[in-house]
Design a protein around this motif. Structure first.
Motif, PDB file in Angstrom:
ATOM      1  N   VAL A 210      -9.050  -6.498  -1.607  1.00 14.36           N
ATOM      2  CA  VAL A 210      -7.603  -6.596  -1.189  1.00 14.36           C
ATOM      3  C   VAL A 210      -6.875  -5.817  -2.541  1.00 14.36           C
ATOM      4  O   VAL A 210      -7.098  -5.952  -3.469  1.00 14.36           O
ATOM      5  CB  VAL A 210      -7.256  -7.893  -1.007  1.00 14.36           C
ATOM      6  N   PRO A 211      -5.749  -5.712  -2.065  1.00 15.55           N
ATOM      7  CA  PRO A 211      -5.011  -5.085  -3.304  1.00 15.55           C
ATOM      8  C   PRO A 211      -4.732  -6.214  -4.385  1.00 15.55           C
ATOM      9  O   PRO A 211      -4.582  -7.276  -4.112  1.00 15.55           O
ATOM     10  CB  PRO A 211      -3.503  -4.775  -2.511  1.00 15.55           C
TER      11      PRO A 211
ATOM     12  N   LEU B  23      -2.250 -12.958   2.074  1.00 16.94           N
ATOM     13  CA  LEU B  23      -1.479 -12.616   0.984  1.00 16.94           C
ATOM     14  C   LEU B  23      -0.246 -12.197   1.049  1.00 16.94           C
ATOM     15  O   LEU B  23       0.893 -12.498   0.560  1.00 16.94           O
ATOM     16  CB  LEU B  23      -2.400 -11.452  -0.118  1.00 16.94           C
TER      17      LEU B  23
ATOM     18  N   GLN C 237       3.843 -14.069   0.529  1.00 14.57           N
ATOM     19  CA  GLN C 237       5.009 -13.264  -0.307  1.00 14.57           C
ATOM     20  C   GLN C 237       6.034 -12.683   0.693  1.00 14.57           C
ATOM     21  O   GLN C 237       7.378 -12.851   0.230  1.00 14.57           O
ATOM     22  CB  GLN C 237       4.377 -11.945  -1.170  1.00 14.57           C
TER      23      GLN C 237
ATOM     24  N   THR D 210       4.086  -3.881   5.847  1.00 15.83           N
ATOM     25  CA  THR D 210       3.255  -4.423   4.901  1.00 15.83           C
ATOM     26  C   THR D 210       1.842  -4.591   5.665  1.00 15.83           C
ATOM     27  O   THR D 210       0.899  -4.067   5.080  1.00 15.83           O
ATOM     28  CB  THR D 210       3.562  -5.432   4.070  1.00 15.83           C
ATOM     29  N   LEU D 211       1.638  -5.295   6.690  1.00 14.49           N
ATOM     30  CA  LEU D 211       0.373  -5.507   7.313  1.00 14.49           C
ATOM     31  C   LEU D 211      -0.130  -4.245   7.809  1.00 14.49           C
ATOM     32  O   LEU D 211      -1.251  -4.259   7.651  1.00 14.49           O
ATOM     33  CB  LEU D 211       0.770  -6.558   8.319  1.00 14.49           C
TER      34      LEU D 211
ATOM     35  N   GLY E  28      -2.049 -12.329  -6.868  1.00 16.77           N
ATOM     36  CA  GLY E  28      -2.861 -11.289  -5.936  1.00 16.77           C
ATOM     37  C   GLY E  28      -3.965 -10.690  -6.612  1.00 16.77           C
ATOM     38  O   GLY E  28      -4.926 -10.163  -6.170  1.00 16.77           O
TER      39      GLY E  28
ATOM     40  N   VAL F 147      -1.408  -2.338   4.860  1.00 19.06           N
ATOM     41  CA  VAL F 147      -2.357  -2.931   3.777  1.00 19.06           C
ATOM     42  C   VAL F 147      -3.811  -3.206   4.957  1.00 19.06           C
ATOM     43  O   VAL F 147      -4.901  -3.086   4.383  1.00 19.06           O
ATOM     44  CB  VAL F 147      -2.113  -4.491   3.469  1.00 19.06           C
TER      45      VAL F 147
ATOM     46  N   THR G  53       0.578  -5.788  -1.844  1.00 18.88           N
ATOM     47  CA  THR G  53       0.998  -7.015  -1.094  1.00 18.88           C
ATOM     48  C   THR G  53       2.433  -7.279  -1.388  1.00 18.88           C
ATOM     49  O   THR G  53       3.278  -7.464  -0.500  1.00 18.88           O
ATOM     50  CB  THR G  53       0.117  -8.077  -0.447  1.00 18.88           C
ATOM     51  N   GLU G  54       2.455  -7.694  -2.523  1.00 17.03           N
ATOM     52  CA  GLU G  54       3.736  -8.289  -3.283  1.00 17.03           C
ATOM     53  C   GLU G  54       4.819  -7.386  -3.003  1.00 17.03           C
ATOM     54  O   GLU G  54       5.906  -7.766  -2.540  1.00 17.03           O
ATOM     55  CB  GLU G  54       3.452  -9.059  -4.566  1.00 17.03           C
TER      56      GLU G  54
ATOM     57  N   SER H 135       5.794  -6.484   0.434  1.00 15.68           N
ATOM     58  CA  SER H 135       6.431  -7.226   1.327  1.00 15.68           C
ATOM     59  C   SER H 135       7.871  -7.384   1.082  1.00 15.68           C
ATOM     60  O   SER H 135       8.759  -7.615   2.261  1.00 15.68           O
ATOM     61  CB  SER H 135       5.931  -8.662   1.231  1.00 15.68           C
TER      62      SER H 135
END
Lengths: 282, 282, 282
Positions: free
Chosen positions: A142-143, C215, C219, A160-161, A231, A164, A148-149, A152
């Motif tokens: 995962v990142p 994640l 966020q 984002t989804l 994360g 990612v 992700t942060e 988002s």
């Protein structure tokens, strides 16, 4: 002492610095680059005159390819060297710095490359030549560097989804539409646009510039160091999973972290099921 | 009693009011305009029938130019007059009002002009004729009327920093892409588009309209009066800095707050280093 | 036991499921559809292999038209049946699910149709054939299924107010620009694009996919079940207002909830004042 020169810092003027990133052949983000960025931040924080810094790449194909998985545990004997888990602190220094940071994006920036750009205050991307991705899930992890942060906060939950969980390559126009970069700019105009922006900012008074950034930091949504830490550790956890390790090893066999088709066309290559279907699925 | 007529209020229908802003030659936001907006809000809040109000400018070149620095401390002898620091309360009345406010944007709106539009619930901008900016940092101060706060919520951290630290003029298409305005609309269609939208809203029931706005206020991110107060006082602090005062004085010599090239082309003019390089830098 | 078949679930592969929504003539969201979606969620949550689910409509004119006002209090005798007020719980199951949900949007989706799409993690829309709206205020009520809450998070306060208080039909390009959908895609390419995306996601490892979604959930800003509950009950309150009931009854007389011009062109039809001007205004 280790001898590395990943970054070349040029003071275009005392108020406007330019940083050229160069780590052939594909500009991997490695422990030496980390150490040099830490030293850059020391310089930016202690200098009295600098107002704006532009980060660009010497490599037209790669801005910063991604994290160097092979050298994660290396601690070079050089100033600024720090363990991998200091990354959240480093990127937070960019967001809190009294200097405005601008990423000028040409070539590929995936994973930690995208995340280094996200850590900069502003991103201007070449319409034809920038390629952005958070391919970690396709790699089996995962990142871990804020993907992700930051996304988002900038592009919303649904996009984002998509970015990612799809791990696909994005061009600059789509990245602009999503808010991943500030602007997509025709490549022929990019250098002049960014230079003009930086000179303009550098011509303004330092105190209002600093206060304006602090006011934005007070109000805008962006990840804290603690959130980035979370994360980062989630990533470290995934990289220990056997199925993830098997996938990463396969990717290395296929050219990951070397110059060639895998790094040039990673978006498409991660989607080729035949390359991975014999691997354990969990 | 002072005699001013910055605002002309027309009840297109009992449910749909139109406000024409006129303060020649460049529609500066001044204490009289402030007083009249406060009275407008009293009327909007006490009226039983009004559902939607459209704010537009009588001046094709300027929607609202910006704050009148020369008359900041004037307290006119007229109803609604209030000290400058009441601004955060005033704009919060717009966001909390049971009426939907729509800014129809033609011409330049910079600084407090942009911030008055940001205080409105919805912004529709002329594709060819709207020009938006938060030029405060280029003037030597920081946005004091909600620019950093509203933009952080609407366009995200990176684009807010670009807008606020660059102080550049933005056209309506870019402002739409960033989320600064709802839509960029070809100038020839703007009047009809906004009129149709307002008549449509006015034809709906008042109770669901009000409740829908309250539900959005409950969930959406936007600055509180307290957060706006903080930015307002930060601005007041910067305006006392000697280097900022010197820069502002130079700008006035060059045509700031008067009709002419400086106000028409402020984005470009703030970037002409030669005009400011003999001034103190901090 | 009631016999309904609103959803047809196809396991394209064990990891990639497709759900076809079919409730002729206009794909109203009704208690039977609710029950079947609850059962779908049970299946998605208990299955070991599924990674991604795509929701699409069998009806080219309507993805999901909207809520079936005429059958709100029906509790069918079938598995998954639940009272209307369980909606916030159901949509929260989508956002928390270990599976990625993708809405493939063709035809009209208004009110609860839009809100079912918003409950999905990702939305890809046909450029020519998708029509989105939150028409509730024009109907005399307020969005009750998350429209104000999801849109506030995705498109910001000003655009949410425009969508919700204007109640107008939006095409996919505008919805993309606002962030209501991830992407607007030419209709001829939509099926292949979504299928490719789903197969790609399905080819990745399940653990990193799940962790990446968690994640992002940690966020990103999106409505909690409690916040959705509040909007749901606000809607229930408005639907009891006499003026709202009169407006809804008039709409039914004019073709609401039936196949025909009202449902096909609801955006325009809600703005025809002559159809409603004899009704009580509060």
């Amino acid at each position: 002492m280790a001898d590395s020169k990943r970054l070349t810092i040029t003071k275009v003027t005392p108020a406007y610095w330019s940083v050229l990133i160069d780590n052939p052949p594909i500009n991997l983000y490695d422990p030496e680059m980390f150490a040099e960025i830490n030293m850059l931040l020391d310089d930016l924080e202690s200098d009295e005159d600098v107002k704006v810094v532009v980060l660009e790449s010497a490599n037209p194909e790669f801005w910063v390819a991604h994290y160097d998985f092979a050298r994660a545990d290396v601690m070079p004997d050089m100033p600024g060297a720090a363990p991998f888990t200091e990354w959240p602190h480093m990127v937070s220094r960019f967001s809190q710095a009294r200097v405005l940071s601008v990423a000028k994006l040409r070539g590929r920036l995936r994973g930690q490359g995208s995340e280094l750009a996200l850590a900069c205050d502003i991103r201007f991307a070449s319409k034809e030549k920038a390629v952005l991705a958070q391919p970690e899930v396709g790699v089996g992890v995962v990142p871990g560097g804020g993907g992700t942060e930051w996304l988002s906060a900038l592009v919303g939950r649904s996009r984002t989804l998509e970015i990612v969980c799809g791990g696909e390559d994005f061009d600059a126009d789509t990245a602009e539409r999503y808010g991943w970069v500030n602007r997509s700019i025709p490549d022929v105009d990019l250098d002049e646009f960014v230079d003009r922006f930086a000179r303009r900012v550098a011509s303004f008074l330092k105190q209002p510039l600093e206060l304006a950034k602090k006011l934005v930091n007070l109000q805008a949504i962006y990840p804290s160091e603690a959130q980035l830490w979370n994360g980062n550790h989630a990533f470290l956890g995934t990289s220990a999973w056997p199925a993830s390790q098997a996938r990463l090893e396969r990717l290395v066999e296929l050219g990951f972290m070397q110059h060639g088709d895998m790094e040039l066309n990673m978006g498409a290559r991660l989607g080729l099921e035949a390359d991975f279907e014999d691997l354990p699925s969990d």
